[in-house]
Write a protein that holds these residues in place. Structure first.
Motif, PDB file in Angstrom:
ATOM      1  N   ILE A   1       0.784  -1.372   0.040  1.00  0.00           N
ATOM      2  CA  ILE A   1       0.186  -0.153   0.042  1.00  0.00           C
ATOM      3  C   ILE A   1       0.852   1.177  -0.068  1.00  0.00           C
ATOM      4  CG2 ILE A   1      -1.630   1.399   1.451  1.00  0.00           C
ATOM      5  CD1 ILE A   1      -2.819  -1.155   2.318  1.00  0.00           C
ATOM      6  N   ILE A   2       0.725   2.093  -0.772  1.00  0.00           N
ATOM      7  CA  ILE A   2       1.408   3.390  -1.162  1.00  0.00           C
ATOM      8  C   ILE A   2       0.516   4.506  -0.914  1.00  0.00           C
ATOM      9  CG2 ILE A   2       2.900   4.527  -2.738  1.00  0.00           C
ATOM     10  CD1 ILE A   2       3.371   1.968  -4.358  1.00  0.00           C
ATOM     11  N   ALA A   3       0.898   5.587  -0.196  1.00  0.00           N
ATOM     12  CA  ALA A   3       0.457   6.828   0.231  1.00  0.00           C
ATOM     13  C   ALA A   3       0.766   7.743  -0.959  1.00  0.00           C
ATOM     14  CB  ALA A   3       0.660   7.326   1.430  1.00  0.00           C
TER      15      ALA A   3
ATOM     16  N   ARG B   1       1.958  11.103  -2.723  1.00  0.00           N
ATOM     17  CA  ARG B   1       2.706  11.955  -2.109  1.00  0.00           C
ATOM     18  C   ARG B   1       2.618  13.487  -2.730  1.00  0.00           C
ATOM     19  NH1 ARG B   1       6.017   8.948  -5.143  1.00  0.00           N
ATOM     20  NH2 ARG B   1       7.770   9.917  -6.110  1.00  0.00           N
TER      21      ARG B   1
ATOM     22  N   TYR C   1      -6.573   2.418  -6.755  1.00  0.00           N
ATOM     23  CA  TYR C   1      -6.343   3.828  -6.012  1.00  0.00           C
ATOM     24  C   TYR C   1      -7.554   4.154  -5.597  1.00  0.00           C
ATOM     25  CZ  TYR C   1      -5.191   8.805  -5.372  1.00  0.00           C
ATOM     26  OH  TYR C   1      -4.951   9.835  -4.816  1.00  0.00           O
TER      27      TYR C   1
ATOM     28  N   VAL D   1      -7.796   0.031   2.439  1.00  0.00           N
ATOM     29  CA  VAL D   1      -6.999   1.086   1.525  1.00  0.00           C
ATOM     30  C   VAL D   1      -7.920   2.355   1.811  1.00  0.00           C
ATOM     31  CG1 VAL D   1      -6.079   1.510  -0.724  1.00  0.00           C
ATOM     32  CG2 VAL D   1      -6.617  -0.801   0.052  1.00  0.00           C
ATOM     33  N   LYS D   2      -7.279   3.474   2.021  1.00  0.00           N
ATOM     34  CA  LYS D   2      -8.150   4.856   2.219  1.00  0.00           C
ATOM     35  C   LYS D   2      -7.826   5.814   1.195  1.00  0.00           C
ATOM     36  CE  LYS D   2      -7.164   4.260   7.295  1.00  0.00           C
ATOM     37  NZ  LYS D   2      -6.715   4.686   8.557  1.00  0.00           N
TER      38      LYS D   2
ATOM     39  N   GLN E   1      -4.616   6.300  -1.107  1.00  0.00           N
ATOM     40  CA  GLN E   1      -3.673   5.506  -0.939  1.00  0.00           C
ATOM     41  C   GLN E   1      -4.006   4.396  -2.310  1.00  0.00           C
ATOM     42  OE1 GLN E   1      -4.805   3.370   2.605  1.00  0.00           O
ATOM     43  NE2 GLN E   1      -3.070   4.588   3.563  1.00  0.00           N
TER      44      GLN E   1
END
Length: 293
Positions: free
Chosen positions: A14-16, A18, A210, A225-226, A229
């Protein structure tokens, strides 16, 4: 008799998104790409979300700049932006429209806001090209929102920009199909947070989810997953399960066939070797990158 058993893709990462900026100071969210091993997103290279009510965040736009070796897909949720390129194409992107640009051997284009107030929001995805197609003639396609298929199913609305998939047992065909990478690009609006949806894509393909509004639980583990993210799923398995956590959850699903080729990127150029990057820079500096085809 062979019975095909579906397996659910697990969340690998999981990637936020940026905060970043590009063009002439346009504020955006870099959803993925630009750091780490790019092969894990293959065939996708990058995804940005741009969106603001404040014109100072976007008014500078993206003045003329080059690309080589991949495709860009711009999806406008809200707003008004104009594309121009060295081939004479002019694209007028408005709410829901898509611009699909194949940079190929080289294109020089600009993407400039045609509004000075109000909200501008959308996404840009970079999709790689295989080595045998990187130097193909550039191409551009302007896609009106009204021409993009939409499927309204129980608790979910799907906008089918590209590719083929199966959503809750319903076969779906998007507007655009591409060779080699077989990309799937769906915009999903989920309205029933008591229902789990299944999306089938080919096993072995990269899949990315996403969340841009609300939140969702993915896979058998119910990984949360928010908003803001992106989940990168395991290439094993052929089924994505999505359970919205809010009554108005919105997300983009990307899936595609990995090219499994070397990825060498320098800014707006994506090739297979450093030598090809140096050639792209040399061609651009000599004014030969965007030749007439």
């Amino acid at each position: 008799m062979n019975t095909m058993i579906s397996t659910v893709k697990a969340v690998q990462e999981i990637i936020a998104a940026r905060a970043s900026s590009d063009g002439d100071g346009v504020k955006l969210l870099r959803v993925f790409g630009g750091t780490g091993d790019p092969a894990r997103f293959d065939p996708f290279l990058m995804m940005d979300e741009f969106g603001s009510y404040d014109a100072s965040d976007y008014i500078g736009g993206f003045p003329p700049h080059p690309h080589r070796g991949f495709e860009t897909i711009t999806y406008m949720l809200e707003g008004h932006m104009e594309h121009q390129d060295h081939m004479g194409n002019v694209g007028d992107l408005r709410n829901g429209d898509v611009q699909w640009m194949t940079a190929g051997a080289g294109i020089i284009h600009s993407e400039m806001p045609k509004q000075t107030e109000g909200r501008m929001r959308g996404f840009q995805v970079w999709l790689n090209l295989p080595s045998h197609s990187k130097m193909q003639p550039p191409a551009y396609r302007d896609i009106a929102s009204a021409s993009i298929p939409v499927a309204d199913l129980s608790g979910i609305r799907a906008k089918l920009i590209a590719g083929s998939a199966d959503l809750d047992g319903q076969p779906l065909d998007g507007l655009v199909s591409r060779p080699d990478t077989d990309p799937v690009y769906l915009d999903l609006v989920l309205s029933d947070n008591t229902r789990t949806h299944t999306l089938k894509v080919p096993a072995g393909h990269t899949a990315l989810v996403y969340v841009y509004e609300g939140a969702a639980a993915l896979g058998d583990a119910g990984t949360q997953v928010k908003r803001g993210q992106v989940a990168r799923l395991d290439r094993d398995g052929d089924t994505i399960t999505i359970t919205p956590q809010n009554a108005d959850t919105r997300l983009v699903v990307l899936a595609g066939k990995p090219l499994q080729e070397p990825i060498v990127q320098y800014g707006p150029f994506v090739m297979n070797t450093r030598q090809e990057i140096e050639q792209a820079l040399n061609d651009y500096q000599r004014g030969e990158l965007a030749k007439a085809f």
